[in-house]
Design a protein around this motif. Structure first.
Motif, PDB file in Angstrom:
ATOM      1  N   PRO A  94       0.877  -1.285   0.049  1.00 52.90           N
ATOM      2  CA  PRO A  94       0.027  -0.007   0.076  1.00 52.90           C
ATOM      3  C   PRO A  94       0.922   1.368  -0.071  1.00 52.90           C
ATOM      4  CG  PRO A  94      -1.072  -1.530   1.611  1.00 52.90           C
ATOM      5  CD  PRO A  94       0.372  -2.131   0.917  1.00 52.90           C
ATOM      6  N   ALA A  95       1.810   1.324   0.628  1.00 56.15           N
ATOM      7  CA  ALA A  95       2.526   2.494   0.727  1.00 56.15           C
ATOM      8  C   ALA A  95       3.230   2.723  -0.595  1.00 56.15           C
ATOM      9  CB  ALA A  95       3.882   2.352   1.717  1.00 56.15           C
ATOM     10  N   MET A  96       3.845   1.510  -1.194  1.00 58.44           N
ATOM     11  CA  MET A  96       4.416   1.884  -2.524  1.00 58.44           C
ATOM     12  C   MET A  96       3.389   2.255  -3.596  1.00 58.44           C
ATOM     13  SD  MET A  96       7.245   1.342  -4.147  1.00 58.44           S
ATOM     14  CE  MET A  96       8.124   0.020  -2.879  1.00 58.44           C
ATOM     15  N   ARG A  97       2.272   1.876  -3.364  1.00 60.42           N
ATOM     16  CA  ARG A  97       0.969   2.248  -4.530  1.00 60.42           C
ATOM     17  C   ARG A  97       0.730   3.799  -4.163  1.00 60.42           C
ATOM     18  NH1 ARG A  97      -0.703  -2.389  -6.791  1.00 60.42           N
ATOM     19  NH2 ARG A  97      -2.619  -1.349  -7.694  1.00 60.42           N
ATOM     20  N   ASP A  98       0.668   4.147  -3.090  1.00 59.71           N
ATOM     21  CA  ASP A  98       0.338   5.663  -2.758  1.00 59.71           C
ATOM     22  C   ASP A  98       1.593   6.502  -3.147  1.00 59.71           C
ATOM     23  OD1 ASP A  98      -1.823   4.994  -1.326  1.00 59.71           O
ATOM     24  OD2 ASP A  98      -0.912   4.856   0.829  1.00 59.71           O
ATOM     25  N   GLN A  99       2.634   5.989  -2.900  1.00 64.49           N
ATOM     26  CA  GLN A  99       4.089   6.913  -3.334  1.00 64.49           C
ATOM     27  C   GLN A  99       3.924   6.919  -5.107  1.00 64.49           C
ATOM     28  OE1 GLN A  99       7.833   4.762  -2.976  1.00 64.49           O
ATOM     29  NE2 GLN A  99       8.527   5.814  -4.554  1.00 64.49           N
ATOM     30  N   PHE A 100       3.392   5.939  -5.693  1.00 68.90           N
ATOM     31  CA  PHE A 100       3.433   6.172  -7.286  1.00 68.90           C
ATOM     32  C   PHE A 100       2.114   6.705  -7.369  1.00 68.90           C
ATOM     33  CE2 PHE A 100       6.911   3.142  -7.189  1.00 68.90           C
ATOM     34  CZ  PHE A 100       7.733   3.476  -8.163  1.00 68.90           C
ATOM     35  N   LEU A 101       1.110   6.894  -6.831  1.00 68.35           N
ATOM     36  CA  LEU A 101      -0.116   7.374  -7.046  1.00 68.35           C
ATOM     37  C   LEU A 101       0.066   8.942  -6.902  1.00 68.35           C
ATOM     38  CD1 LEU A 101      -3.287   7.345  -7.758  1.00 68.35           C
ATOM     39  CD2 LEU A 101      -3.418   7.529  -5.185  1.00 68.35           C
ATOM     40  N   ARG A 102       1.023   9.287  -6.180  1.00 66.98           N
ATOM     41  CA  ARG A 102       1.271  10.958  -5.985  1.00 66.98           C
ATOM     42  C   ARG A 102       1.978  11.369  -7.284  1.00 66.98           C
ATOM     43  NH1 ARG A 102       2.087   9.333  -0.531  1.00 66.98           N
ATOM     44  NH2 ARG A 102       4.382   9.164  -0.918  1.00 66.98           N
ATOM     45  N   GLN A 103       2.561  10.388  -7.854  1.00 72.41           N
ATOM     46  CA  GLN A 103       3.158  10.803  -9.286  1.00 72.41           C
ATOM     47  C   GLN A 103       2.292  10.467 -10.377  1.00 72.41           C
ATOM     48  OE1 GLN A 103       7.457   9.172  -9.472  1.00 72.41           O
ATOM     49  NE2 GLN A 103       7.083   8.466  -7.395  1.00 72.41           N
ATOM     50  N   GLY A 104       1.109  10.414 -10.234  1.00 70.88           N
ATOM     51  CA  GLY A 104       0.007  10.170 -11.210  1.00 70.88           C
ATOM     52  C   GLY A 104       0.131   8.819 -11.843  1.00 70.88           C
ATOM     53  N   LEU A 105       0.701   7.888 -11.142  1.00 71.38           N
ATOM     54  CA  LEU A 105       0.792   6.442 -11.732  1.00 71.38           C
ATOM     55  C   LEU A 105      -0.384   5.428 -10.956  1.00 71.38           C
ATOM     56  CD1 LEU A 105       4.347   6.299 -12.239  1.00 71.38           C
ATOM     57  CD2 LEU A 105       2.793   6.566 -13.979  1.00 71.38           C
ATOM     58  N   VAL A 106      -0.857   4.555 -11.688  1.00 70.68           N
ATOM     59  CA  VAL A 106      -1.447   3.508 -11.234  1.00 70.68           C
ATOM     60  C   VAL A 106      -0.665   2.257 -11.250  1.00 70.68           C
ATOM     61  CG1 VAL A 106      -3.582   2.203 -11.259  1.00 70.68           C
ATOM     62  CG2 VAL A 106      -3.743   4.595 -11.480  1.00 70.68           C
ATOM     63  N   LEU A 107      -0.600   1.235 -10.662  1.00 69.62           N
ATOM     64  CA  LEU A 107       0.100   0.175 -10.644  1.00 69.62           C
ATOM     65  C   LEU A 107      -0.854  -1.055 -10.746  1.00 69.62           C
ATOM     66  CD1 LEU A 107       2.522   0.650  -7.833  1.00 69.62           C
ATOM     67  CD2 LEU A 107       2.792   1.620  -9.986  1.00 69.62           C
ATOM     68  N   PRO A 108      -1.260  -1.574 -12.099  1.00 70.05           N
ATOM     69  CA  PRO A 108      -2.327  -2.473 -12.394  1.00 70.05           C
ATOM     70  C   PRO A 108      -1.540  -4.052 -11.891  1.00 70.05           C
ATOM     71  CG  PRO A 108      -1.759  -1.134 -14.250  1.00 70.05           C
ATOM     72  CD  PRO A 108      -0.842  -0.832 -13.375  1.00 70.05           C
ATOM     73  N   LEU A 109      -0.370  -4.234 -12.291  1.00 66.81           N
ATOM     74  CA  LEU A 109       0.280  -5.630 -12.191  1.00 66.81           C
ATOM     75  C   LEU A 109      -0.386  -6.699 -12.805  1.00 66.81           C
ATOM     76  CD1 LEU A 109       1.122  -4.965  -8.280  1.00 66.81           C
ATOM     77  CD2 LEU A 109       2.380  -4.610 -10.267  1.00 66.81           C
ATOM     78  N   GLY A 110      -0.843  -7.960 -12.017  1.00 63.38           N
ATOM     79  CA  GLY A 110      -1.580  -8.989 -12.901  1.00 63.38           C
ATOM     80  C   GLY A 110      -0.612  -9.957 -13.490  1.00 63.38           C
ATOM     81  N   SER A 111      -1.186 -10.831 -14.436  1.00 68.61           N
ATOM     82  CA  SER A 111      -0.509 -12.196 -14.998  1.00 68.61           C
ATOM     83  C   SER A 111       0.338 -11.448 -16.386  1.00 68.61           C
ATOM     84  CB  SER A 111      -1.333 -13.054 -15.239  1.00 68.61           C
ATOM     85  OG  SER A 111      -2.164 -12.542 -16.261  1.00 68.61           O
ATOM     86  N   PRO A 112       1.200 -12.482 -16.693  1.00 67.89           N
ATOM     87  CA  PRO A 112       1.898 -11.973 -17.978  1.00 67.89           C
ATOM     88  C   PRO A 112       0.825 -11.956 -19.106  1.00 67.89           C
ATOM     89  CG  PRO A 112       3.108 -13.861 -16.820  1.00 67.89           C
ATOM     90  CD  PRO A 112       1.985 -13.627 -16.065  1.00 67.89           C
ATOM     91  N   GLU A 113      -0.189 -12.913 -19.102  1.00 70.80           N
ATOM     92  CA  GLU A 113      -1.220 -12.990 -19.863  1.00 70.80           C
ATOM     93  C   GLU A 113      -1.946 -11.435 -20.105  1.00 70.80           C
ATOM     94  OE1 GLU A 113       0.430 -16.774 -19.421  1.00 70.80           O
ATOM     95  OE2 GLU A 113      -0.569 -15.290 -17.795  1.00 70.80           O
ATOM     96  N   PHE A 114      -2.128 -10.977 -18.946  1.00 72.05           N
ATOM     97  CA  PHE A 114      -2.902  -9.599 -18.910  1.00 72.05           C
ATOM     98  C   PHE A 114      -2.141  -8.442 -19.423  1.00 72.05           C
ATOM     99  CE2 PHE A 114      -3.570  -5.538 -16.529  1.00 72.05           C
ATOM    100  CZ  PHE A 114      -4.773  -5.385 -16.783  1.00 72.05           C
ATOM    101  N   LEU A 115      -0.672  -8.482 -19.211  1.00 73.91           N
ATOM    102  CA  LEU A 115       0.100  -7.472 -19.901  1.00 73.91           C
ATOM    103  C   LEU A 115       0.019  -7.804 -21.478  1.00 73.91           C
ATOM    104  CD1 LEU A 115       2.260  -5.592 -20.480  1.00 73.91           C
ATOM    105  CD2 LEU A 115       3.964  -7.230 -19.688  1.00 73.91           C
ATOM    106  N   GLY A 116      -0.024  -9.015 -21.898  1.00 81.15           N
ATOM    107  CA  GLY A 116       0.144  -9.427 -23.407  1.00 81.15           C
ATOM    108  C   GLY A 116      -1.356  -9.012 -23.860  1.00 81.15           C
ATOM    109  N   GLN A 117      -2.332  -9.021 -23.174  1.00 82.89           N
ATOM    110  CA  GLN A 117      -3.577  -8.544 -23.955  1.00 82.89           C
ATOM    111  C   GLN A 117      -3.618  -7.022 -23.716  1.00 82.89           C
ATOM    112  OE1 GLN A 117      -7.058  -9.629 -21.492  1.00 82.89           O
ATOM    113  NE2 GLN A 117      -8.506  -8.575 -22.849  1.00 82.89           N
TER     114      GLN A 117
END
Length: 323
Positions: free
Chosen positions: A278-301
């Motif tokens: 959560p602290a990491m996600r908040d850190q990047f959210l303050r920079q305007g970024l969302v962290l989707p993550l997920g599986s390799p297949e999700f990235l491929g799509q």
């Protein structure tokens, strides 16, 4: 017959050997190849991953910055590296989804030469105008632009950037004629917009927030499906009447094609653990970024959808590489 038996035995041995190799991975230092200079989003994401994984697992992870040719040098280097899980590419929309449509001599194939690992981060653009512009909404901006075709210009951080493509996508959706002014990077583009030399820009959200809060520029809409917590009062382009204008920068890990799946799964698992904090996600959210993550297949799509989206924009807008 004896040769065929030997080949079969070798194949079986290789298959049986994969579990042992998976248990040993990583046995050597992992290199993350970043196509930009130190200090940018790509670099920060990679170094954050490297530091956290080293502390958690003891594995050695190093970051190498290989700049040049809009990321092509770094991408090509990884594409031609040994597919053993020890060379990782921090890819982005430019090298994986945009350049294939405009560069016929691209030395690698984004689909054939890479295997997806994980989608790390996405960040929308925000449509801003100089305060001297009378437009206070996307509707009013469109009305101004249609009343004086070609009279207004927009700034972009460079060819093929989110700044550039988001503006061209908007032009197609709204049916307006805006003149593009290309700069070498976001900083000079922002400076000229703030100074009033160029009145319109699709800026990266994280970079634009401070200028918006200071009143240096006026926000009209963001190019994401949902509003941003950083600018909760700024509507999306869909809310402004242009649902097709979805444009985001994104960053992801890839490895050379034919990399063993156990190595891909290890890297994916580590990234999900590191960036789910959560602290990491908040850190990047303050920079305007969302962290989707997920599986390799999700990235491929995701890559497939982005490649199709930008291909359509590039064809309809007749975008070609500058001479």
């Amino acid at each position: 017959m004896r040769r065929a038996s030997s080949l079969i035995a070798y194949a079986i041995a290789c298959c049986l050997g994969w579990p042992a190799q998976a248990q040993d991975y990583p046995a050597h230092p992992i290199r993350i190849i970043v196509p930009t200079q130190a200090g940018g989003v790509s670099d920060i994401l990679s170094r954050t991953f490297a530091n956290k994984v080293q502390n958690a697992t003891g594995a050695t992870v190093v970051v190498e910055n290989r700049t040049g040719a809009n990321g092509v040098l770094a991408a090509d280097y990884v594409a031609k590296s040994t597919p053993d899980g020890y060379t990782v590419y921090l890819g982005f929309q430019g090298t994986q989804s945009v350049l294939p449509h405009v560069e016929p001599k691209l030395p690698y194939d984004p689909t054939r030469d890479f295997a997806p690992v994980v989608l790390l981060a996405t960040g929308p653009a925000v449509l801003v105008v100089h305060p001297s512009m009378p437009a206070r909404s996307v509707k009013e901006l469109v009305e101004l632009a249609k009343a004086k075709p070609g009279a207004y210009s927009y700034a972009s951080a460079g060819f093929g950037t989110t700044h550039h493509l988001a503006a061209e996508m908007f032009k197609l959706a709204a049916g307006v004629d805006l003149t593009g002014v290309t700069y070498r990077g976001a900083a000079p583009a922002n400076q000229d917009v703030i100074a009033g030399h160029v009145p319109i820009e699709f800026d990266n959200l994280g970079l634009a927030v401070n200028n918006i809060r200071s009143g240096a520029v006026r926000p009209l809409a963001i190019t994401a499906k949902d509003r941003s917590p950083l600018l909760p009062d700024v509507p999306t382009m869909a809310e402004a009447g242009y649902p097709s204008v979805i444009a985001q920068s994104w960053f992801a890990f890839f490895v050379p094609a034919k990399t063993p799946r156990p190595a891909i799964d290890w890297l994916n698992r580590q990234a999900n653990e590191v960036f789910s904090d959560p602290a990491m996600r908040d850190q990047f959210l303050r920079q305007g970024l969302v962290l989707p993550l997920g599986s390799p297949e999700f990235l491929g799509q995701h890559v497939a959808e982005e490649t199709q989206r930008w291909g359509e924009v590039i064809r309809k807008a007749k975008i070609t590489l500058p001479n």
